[in-house]
Enzyme design. Structure first.
Site, PDB file in Angstrom:
ATOM      1  N   ARG A  72       5.722  -2.114  -1.055  1.00 20.41           N
ATOM      2  CA  ARG A  72       6.400  -2.426   0.206  1.00 20.41           C
ATOM      3  C   ARG A  72       7.625  -1.553   0.425  1.00 20.41           C
ATOM      4  O   ARG A  72       7.889  -1.114   1.532  1.00 20.41           O
ATOM      5  CB  ARG A  72       6.761  -3.916   0.246  1.00 20.41           C
ATOM      6  CG  ARG A  72       5.549  -4.753   0.556  1.00 20.41           C
ATOM      7  CD  ARG A  72       5.752  -6.246   0.460  1.00 20.41           C
ATOM      8  NE  ARG A  72       4.479  -6.868   0.839  1.00 20.41           N
ATOM      9  CZ  ARG A  72       4.244  -8.172   0.869  1.00 20.41           C
ATOM     10  NH1 ARG A  72       5.201  -9.014   0.545  1.00 20.41           N
ATOM     11  NH2 ARG A  72       3.066  -8.639   1.232  1.00 20.41           N
ATOM     12  N   TYR A  87      -0.118  -2.169   6.871  1.00 18.43           N
ATOM     13  CA  TYR A  87      -0.589  -2.349   5.486  1.00 18.43           C
ATOM     14  C   TYR A  87       0.494  -2.844   4.519  1.00 18.43           C
ATOM     15  O   TYR A  87       1.643  -2.897   4.873  1.00 18.43           O
ATOM     16  CB  TYR A  87      -1.368  -1.140   4.974  1.00 18.43           C
ATOM     17  CG  TYR A  87      -0.749   0.216   4.850  1.00 18.43           C
ATOM     18  CD1 TYR A  87       0.600   0.452   4.856  1.00 18.43           C
ATOM     19  CD2 TYR A  87      -1.599   1.325   4.689  1.00 18.43           C
ATOM     20  CE1 TYR A  87       1.104   1.735   4.706  1.00 18.43           C
ATOM     21  CE2 TYR A  87      -1.102   2.605   4.542  1.00 18.43           C
ATOM     22  CZ  TYR A  87       0.250   2.803   4.548  1.00 18.43           C
ATOM     23  OH  TYR A  87       0.736   4.063   4.393  1.00 18.43           O
ATOM     24  N   GLU A  88       0.075  -3.250   3.370  1.00 18.83           N
ATOM     25  CA  GLU A  88       0.950  -3.910   2.381  1.00 18.83           C
ATOM     26  C   GLU A  88       1.603  -5.156   2.967  1.00 18.83           C
ATOM     27  O   GLU A  88       2.767  -5.433   2.697  1.00 18.83           O
ATOM     28  CB  GLU A  88       2.022  -2.946   1.865  1.00 18.83           C
ATOM     29  CG  GLU A  88       1.530  -1.657   1.264  1.00 18.83           C
ATOM     30  CD  GLU A  88       0.419  -1.827   0.251  1.00 18.83           C
ATOM     31  OE1 GLU A  88       0.318  -2.909  -0.329  1.00 18.83           O
ATOM     32  OE2 GLU A  88      -0.338  -0.870   0.053  1.00 18.83           O
ATOM     33  N   GLY A  89       0.845  -5.915   3.742  1.00 12.63           N
ATOM     34  CA  GLY A  89       1.397  -7.109   4.389  1.00 12.63           C
ATOM     35  C   GLY A  89       1.892  -6.757   5.772  1.00 12.63           C
ATOM     36  O   GLY A  89       2.927  -6.101   5.903  1.00 12.63           O
TER      37      GLY A  89
END
Lengths: 597, 597
Positions: free
Chosen positions: B296, B440-442
Site C-alpha cells: 500500500r 489495487y491493493e484495496g
C-alpha cells in the site's frame, strides 16, 4: 458489454412537471409537440440508441477508424448501417426549419435526443453532431445559394459537416492561424493549409463532407481581424447539384487518441481546395462563434450523457456484486455476502453521480428552452432575456457538465474495483471518451475565462443580474413552503457565495485582471453549483406537488427528494471552498517566476 | 516523448533540512547512509530511471505484454535488459538485510528510489516492486528453510514475486475465496484454483516467479478464518537449490486494461501446483496483511510518482507553448504570443499539482522514516509509537496520494489541451496508468473504511491521539514565529476540522456504523489535507531557516514558501466542505431503496 436505458420517464417528468413545455406553445414548432408526440419521439429515439448505437460502442472503441492508403477512412463495422438508420429517422433535422427539410420541432427535443445518442455511443453521435455546427454557420451567415446547395443535404444526412479551426501551433489563439485563401478570380478561393484535430474530417458514412474552414485571405490583416470562414466541400458540386470531381482536400493522417476511437480525428490537408466565403471577409471568427456556441452545448450534453451511462452500469453492478456485509449487520443473510449497494461509500459514489446527472439534465433542458425562445420568439424583450441567459450559461454548462461528467465516470469505474479497470466491462472506455469533452470546443479553462472575462460584464452585467434575480424570485416565492425549506437553505447559501464572489471580482479584478483569471475556474464551478442547486429546488417543488396528488409514482418522487437533499448536504457545501479560493486572488500564483515551474 | 528528471535536489533538502536523517544514526543502516552516500545513491538511481527506464515507458505502453500460445509472456522490447540493469544495481535489496544479500540501507531510501522508478516507468517498476511484498511475507512468516531458499534469490532479482489474492467472485471480501490446498502427504500441498488480476504473474524477466497464494486447506472453516498462505514457485526448486521441473501453475490469459500495459496482469491457473504453507494454517490473512501494508505504501508512492512526471511535462509545455497574451498585457511582445505560463489558470493547474507533489513527497519520507524506526529501533516505546503512526497513515497515504495523484495527471493533461488527449505527447498514458493505483491493493473506499473503522479506534485511539498531539506540538512550538504564522493558520483550521470530524464519529458512529461508512471517504481526505499541511508547515520552517543563513538557494526557498502559501490558500479550504459532508451522516444516502438506484 455495458447496458443503457434512455431516461425517458424522467424527461417526461421534467417536461411536464418541472418546466411545463406547453407554456411555450406560442413558439413555432411547440404546439405541434404534443405530449403524445413527445413521448413517441423519445421512445423512438431511445429504441434506436439502445438497440442500434449501444451495441456498436464497445466494438467501435476496439477497432477504431482506419485510414486507407488512398486517404479514405473506414469507420468501424456497423457504423454505416447505423448512420443510415439515424438519418432515415430524420434525427439530424429534428429541430431544423421545415422549409429546408427539417421537422421544425423544439431544439430542446434535439438536445435530449443528443443525450441519448451520446450515452449509447458518443463517438458515433459526433458524426451527425458535427453537421449541426456547420448547419448553424451556414444558416446564419451563408448566402441563399449556399443554403440551397448545402443545408438540405446536411439536414438529410446525405452529407455531413465539420469545423476546421485548429492548426498545430494554434488552438485557443486563432489569431495565429496560417491557413491561406487565394481568390480564384471567380467567386471561389483556393484554400491552402494544414488543420489538425478535425473530428469527422474524413469517413465513409456520408456521400460528401462539408468543411467549414477558417483561413486568411491573402493580404488580410494579421491577428483575429484577418480571419475568414469558408465552406469547402470534399467533393465539388455541379451546377445541377450532383457530385462532381474531388476537391483538393485530403485526410493526411488519423490521430491516435485516448478515447472516442470510433470517431475519425483527422489531420486535413488543403492543397488549393476550392472554397467559398461564408459571411463577410475578415469576419470569420464571428461566423465561427455561431458554430462554437451550438457545439459547446452539444459537448456539455456529452458530459452528462457519458456520466449517465456510466452511472447505470455502476448501479447495476453494485446491486449484483456480492461482497462483504453491511456495517449494520447482514442484509441478505441467505446469500454468501451482501450486494455492495449496502455499503454507504458505494452509495456515496452512486448518489453523487446521480445528484449531478438529474440536475444537469434539468439544466440542459432549461437552457435549451432558453435557446428555443431566443431563436423562435417574436417578442423582442423575451428574445433578449433568453439570449442573455443562454450566453451566460453556455460556458458554465460546457465547463461544469464536462468536468463533473468526467469525474463521475471515474467514480462509476471505481464502484467496479478491478473490473472497472479492464476493457471487458466497458467502464474504462467511458472515462477515456468523457475526457475529451473537457478539452475540445474550447478547453474548460477558456470557458471559465469566457464566463468571467466576457459574459459577466457584458451589457453592464445584464445577464448575470437577471439570472440572480430569477433564482431569488424562486426562493422568495417559495420560502413560505415549509416542506421546500430543506432544499432552499442550501441554494440560498450557494447563491450568497456566488454573489460575494461576483462582488469580489468587481472590486478586485478590474484594475488587476489576473485576479479574474485566478478565480475564473472556481467561479465557473461555483456558478454551476448554484445553477444545479436551482434545478434541484425546482425538481423538489414539482415532486412535492405530485406526491399528495397521488397522480404519479410516489416512490420515484421520494427518490427525487432524497437526491435533492443529498445535493444540498453533500455537494453544495463546496461553494464555500470555491469562494475562499477566489478571494485569495492572483498574488501567490503569479509570484513564482516562469523558470521556477 | 515525455521527459523526466528525478527530484534529487529536493529530496536532499528534505533529508537534510526538513527531516534531518542524521537524527536516526542510532538505527541499523542509517549511520552508513552518510550525506555523500545518499547523494551518490540518488544520483545513480536517477540516472538509471531517466536514461534506461523512461525511454521504455511509452513504447512499452504501445506494445504491451504478449502471451504466447505456450502460456509464456513476453514483456515489451528492452524490458529484459532494463531489468538486468536494475537488479545488477542492487536496487531490489537496497534496504534488505545484508545477511540475506541486501544492502541494509534505510527503507526510506528504497521508497525514494521507488518514486523515481515509478515516475519513469510505472509498469516496469511493478515487476521488482511486487517482489517486495513476497519478501516481506516470507521474512515475517516463512520458515528458516523457506527464507534460505527464496529470499536471497528474490533480493538478487534472479527470481521475482507475486501476490495471489483475488478470484473472479472476490476481491475485497476474501472470506469468499475458493482456491483449495490439498495436503500431498509430505510437507507440501497441491494448490488448485483460478486467481485473477495477478500483476507480474508471468513474464520473461526473471528465471523463476515465486507466487504467494491464498487458498483454503481442504476441510478448513469457511470465511476468513479458513484461509492459509502458500508459497508456490513457478519452477520447482531441487534440493541443491537449482531449478527443476515446471510447477502446475500457468498464465491462462492476460487482461486487457486501461493502462500499465507493459505489466502483465494475469489470470493464473493452479492445477495442483506444489505449494508450501507460509505461517500457520488458517492464519493466511494475517500473513497476507504484511504484504499488503508494504504494497500500500508502494502504491501511494506510485500516485505521487505519476503526478510528478505529469507535472514536469505539463510545466515544460506551458513554458514553451505560445498562445494568447497575458491578461495584464503582453509579457513577451517580441514573440507572436506569450507562453501559456503567463495565464493564471494554467498556473492554477500547475501549482495545485506541485503543492501536492512536494508535500506528498515529504509525507512519504516522513512515513518511511516511521517504518524504519518501527522495524529497526531497539527502543520498544519508540517502535510502538512509530508502528502506530505507520498503521494510521498507511490508508491515508494509499487513498489520498493515489486519488490526488490521478486528479493531477488529469490536470496536467489539461494544460496541453488537445495535445494532451493524443498518444504522441504521453500525457494520456499517465492518466491511464495512474488510474489503477486508486483501485489495487484495496480500493480507496476500503482504505477509508480501514482508517475509520479499524485504525481510529485501535488501542483506544492511541495512534490518532499521538498524531494530533504531534501536529499540535509543532504548532505550539512555532506559534511565536511571526514569519511562520501564515503557514500555521491554515493548518490549525484544518486540524480543528479534523478533530471535530473525529469527535462526530465518536458521538454518532458507534451506535450507527453506517455514519462512519458514510463519512469515511471525506474523513480520509480531510486527514490527508492535515497531514500534507503539516508537511508544508515543516517545509516552510526549514525554508525560512535556510534563507537568512544564505547557505542555500534563496530563490528555491522562496518558491517553497509560495507553494506552502498556495496550499494553505487554495487547497486547505476544502477541509470545511469535508467536515460539512461528514456531519450530515448516513441517513439520506441509506434511505434510498436498492432497487431505486
Amino acid at each position: 458489454m455495458p447496458s443503457y436505458k434512455a431516461p425517458v420517464e424522467e424527461i417526461l417528468f421534467l417536461l411536464s412537471d418541472v418546466f411545463p413545455i406547453q407554456r411555450y406553445n406560442n413558439l413555432p414548432g411547440f404546439a405541434e409537440a404534443t405530449p403524445d408526440l413527445i413521448e413517441a419521439i423519445l421512445s423512438e429515439a431511445a429504441k434506436l440508441c439502445e438497440e442500434t448505437l449501444l451495441p456498436l460502442n464497445q466494438p467501435g472503441d476496439r477497432t477504431g477508424c482506419i485510414r486507407n492508403k488512398d486517404g479514405s477512412v473506414a469507420t468501424p463495422r456497423g457504423f454505416k448501417e447505423a448512420y443510415r438508420a439515424f438519418v432515415a429517422g430524420g434525427w439530424v433535422g429534428l429541430s431544423a426549419d421545415p422549409n429546408l427539410g427539417g421537422q421544425g420541432l423544439p431544439y430542446t427535443l434535439a438536445a435530449i435526443v443528443n443525450e441519448f445518442a451520446s450515452s449509447a455511443n458518443m463517438a458515433f453521435a459526433m458524426y451527425p453532431g458535427l453537421s449541426q455546427g456547420a448547419l448553424a454557420a451556414l444558416l446564419t451567415h451563408g448566402t441563399d445559394a449556399q443554403k440551397k446547395i448545402f443545408v438540405p443535404k446536411l439536414i438529410s444526412g446525405d452529407w455531413s459537416g465539420t469545423m476546421n479551426l485548429t492548426e498545430s501551433h494554434c488552438g485557443t489563439d486563432l489569431g495565429l492561424l496560417k491557413a491561406k485563401a487565394v481568390p480564384n478570380g471567380d467567386a471561389s478561393y483556393a484554400v491552402f493549409g494544414e488543420k489538425i484535430f478535425i473530428s469527422a474530417g474524413e469517413h465513409d458514412l456520408a456521400e460528401n463532407i462539408i468543411h467549414l474552414v477558417l483561413a486568411r485571405i491573402e493580404g488580410a490583416p494579421a491577428g483575429v481581424k484577418g480571419i475568414s470562414l469558408f465552406v469547402v466541400p470534399k467533393i465539388l458540386i455541379e451546377a445541377d447539384g450532383s457530385l462532381g470531381a474531388a476537391n483538393k482536400v485530403t485526410c493526411g493522417s488519423l490521430e491516435h487518441k485516448m478515447g472516442i476511437h470510433a470517431n475519425a480525428t483527422c489531420v486535413m490537408n488543403y492543397d488549393g481546395a476550392k472554397g467559398w466565403l461564408v459571411g463577410e471577409p475578415n469576419r470569420g471568427l464571428n461566423a465561427m462563434f455561431v458554430m462554437m456556441n451550438e457545439a459547446r452545448l452539444g459537448v456539455a450534453i456529452q458530459g452528462l450523457a457519458v456520466s449517465e451511462v456510466a452511472y447505470q452500469n455502476a448501479a447495476a453492478y453494485a446491486k449484483e456484486r456480492l461482497q462483504g456485509r453491511s456495517l449494520a449487520g447482514p442484509k441478505y443473510p441467505e446469500k454468501p455476502a451482501d450486494p455492495i449497494i449496502v455499503h454507504p461509500d458505494v452509495r456515496r459514489n452512486l448518489m453523487t453521480i446521480r445528484a449531478f446527472n438529474e440536475a444537469a439534465r434539468a439544466l440542459v433542458i432549461w437552457t435549451a428552452l432558453k435557446s428555443d425562445i431566443a431563436h423562435r420568439s417574436a417578442d423582442k424583450s423575451e428574445v433578449q432575456a433568453a439570449a442573455d441567459c443562454l450566453g451566460l450559461l453556455t460556458p458554465v454548462l460546457k465547463g461544469v457538465l464536462t468536468d463533473i461528467g468526467f469525474d463521475n465516470t471515474v467514480k462509476a469505474q471505481q464502484v467496479l474495483g478491478g473490473h472497472g479497470y479492464i476493457e471487458e466491462w466497458g467502464m474504462e472506455q467511458f472515462v477515456r471518451d468523457a475526457r475529451i469533452a473537457m478539452i475540445y470546443e474550447g478547453a474548460n479553462g477558456i470557458q471559465a475565462l469566457d464566463l468571467v472575462g466576457r459574459k459577466l460584464a457584458k451589457d453592464g452585467g445584464r445577464a448575470v443580474i437577471a439570472f440572480f434575480g430569477e433564482v431569488k424570485s424562486f426562493i422568495k416565492d417559495n420560502e413560505g413552503d415549509a416542506a421546500l425549506a430543506p432544499y432552499l437553505t442550501g441554494l440560498k447559501q450557494g447563491l450568497a457565495h456566488l454573489e460575494q464572489a461576483t462582488l469580489w471580482f468587481m472590486q478586485n479584478a478590474i484594475a488587476k485582471p489576473d485576479n479574474a483569471g485566478a478565480g475564473s475556474y472556481d467561479y465557473m464551478h461555483l456558478f454551476g453549483l448554484v445553477a444545479l442547486g436551482f434545478m434541484w429546488a425546482q425538481i423538489a417543488k414539482a415532486a412535492l406537488a405530485i406526491k399528495p396528488a397521488g397522480n404519479g409514482d410516489a416512490a420515484a418522487m421520494d427518490a427525487k427528494l432524497l437526491l435533492a437533499k443529498y445535493f444540498m448536504e453533500r455537494i453544495m457545501p463546496e461553494s464555500g471552498a470555491h469562494l475562499a479560493r477566489i478571494s485569495t486572488g492572483a498574488a501567490t500564483m503569479m509570484a513564482l517566476e516562469a523558470e521556477q515551474f
